[in-house]
Design an enzyme around this catalytic site. Sequence first.
Site, PDB file in Angstrom:
ATOM      1  CG  HIS A 160      -9.837  -5.487  -8.283  1.00 20.72           C
ATOM      2  ND1 HIS A 160      -9.056  -5.778  -7.178  1.00 20.72           N
ATOM      3  CD2 HIS A 160     -11.019  -6.105  -8.084  1.00 20.72           C
ATOM      4  CE1 HIS A 160      -9.755  -6.523  -6.343  1.00 20.72           C
ATOM      5  NE2 HIS A 160     -10.951  -6.739  -6.863  1.00 20.72           N
ATOM      6  CB  THR A 194      -8.632   7.353  -5.439  1.00 16.32           C
ATOM      7  OG1 THR A 194      -9.455   6.203  -5.239  1.00 16.32           O
ATOM      8  CG2 THR A 194      -8.993   8.030  -6.752  1.00 16.32           C
ATOM      9  CB  ILE A 229      -0.950  -0.022   1.215  1.00 22.27           C
ATOM     10  CG1 ILE A 229      -1.880  -1.237   1.043  1.00 22.27           C
ATOM     11  CG2 ILE A 229      -1.734   1.283   1.335  1.00 22.27           C
ATOM     12  CD1 ILE A 229      -3.010  -1.322   2.000  1.00 22.27           C
ATOM     13  CD  GLU A 283      -6.144  -9.634 -14.225  1.00 21.25           C
ATOM     14  OE1 GLU A 283      -6.469  -9.174 -13.130  1.00 21.25           O
ATOM     15  OE2 GLU A 283      -5.173 -10.396 -14.353  1.00 21.25           O
TER      16      GLU A 283
HETATM   17  C1  GRF Z   1      -3.888  -9.767 -11.266  1.00 17.18           C
HETATM   18  O1  GRF Z   1      -4.946 -10.677 -11.140  1.00 17.18           O
HETATM   19  C2  GRF Z   1      -4.362  -8.351 -11.017  1.00 17.18           C
HETATM   20  O2  GRF Z   1      -5.689  -8.143 -11.349  1.00 17.18           O
HETATM   21  C3  GRF Z   1      -4.175  -8.207  -9.523  1.00 17.18           C
HETATM   22  O3  GRF Z   1      -3.009  -8.929  -9.242  1.00 17.18           O
HETATM   23  C4  GRF Z   1      -2.826  -9.965 -10.198  1.00 17.18           C
HETATM   24  C5  GRF Z   1      -1.431  -9.843 -10.734  1.00 17.18           C
HETATM   25  O4  GRF Z   1      -1.088 -10.905 -11.586  1.00 17.18           O
HETATM   26  N1  GRF Z   1      -4.120  -6.811  -9.161  1.00 17.18           N
HETATM   27  P1  GRF Z   1       0.247 -10.854 -12.434  1.00 17.18           P
HETATM   28  O5  GRF Z   1       1.406 -10.677 -11.475  1.00 17.18           O
HETATM   29  O6  GRF Z   1       0.134  -9.710 -13.402  1.00 17.18           O
HETATM   30  O7  GRF Z   1       0.325 -12.176 -13.139  1.00 17.18           O
END
Ligand code: GRF
Length: 201
Positions: free
Chosen positions: A109, A141, A92, A174
């Site tokens: 996320h 934020t 954090i 992602e």
């Molecule tokens: C991902 O699932 C992301 O959404 C979260 O942490 C994970 C990281 O995965 N914040 P990586 O290290 O990019 O494989």
Amino acid sequence: MNIAVFVSGNGSNLQALIDAEKSGALGAGRLALVVSDKPKAFALERAKKAGIKTVVLEKTGFKTREEYDRAVIAELESSGIEAIVMAGFLRILSDHFIEKYAGRMLNVHPSLLPSFKGLHGIKDAFDYGVKVTGVTVHFVTKELDAGPVILQGVVPIEAGDTLETLEEKVHKEEHKLYPRAVRLFVEGKLKIEGNKVRILE
Ligand code: GRF
């Protein structure tokens, strides 16, 4: 635009960004620095292989969070970093840090925020039994896993899914969504209006 990617683990999102940069899909975005708080993060191997400068800052080396964050800022400034992309960074950051980079710091996320905040977004959605989950890219934020939403991608949870298959699908989403969001940012197409983000075409 010089971008720093913050990591703590596997770095699959970093890899997606590296691949995107190589193929020209980040526009004028250049991955200039990878910052990790974990010396053993596999993400560091990925960065080195791609020829990106890395810096490891372990929390044990600093007395306070502020001191730690000052060291991070010094590294960012010496590399001329203009934007920060969080990719699985587990530490954090202080309010001071977040204020300094407000509007220039993105996070991904693994859920459809504001549902399933926290460290176990995929498992929590799976255990809850929702029929759709997904991915959110948002500006960072002070409030954790909040902040103006940039892009969201939906991942349906099907009857045959296990936690493992769902994890795979969410990560795949992602890897598609994050480079797109970074490119929009690099191109100046994201306008923050209160808690909303308008995407300029
Ligand atoms: C991902 O699932 C992301 O959404 C979260 O942490 C994970 C990281 O995965 N914040 P990586 O290290 O990019 O494989």
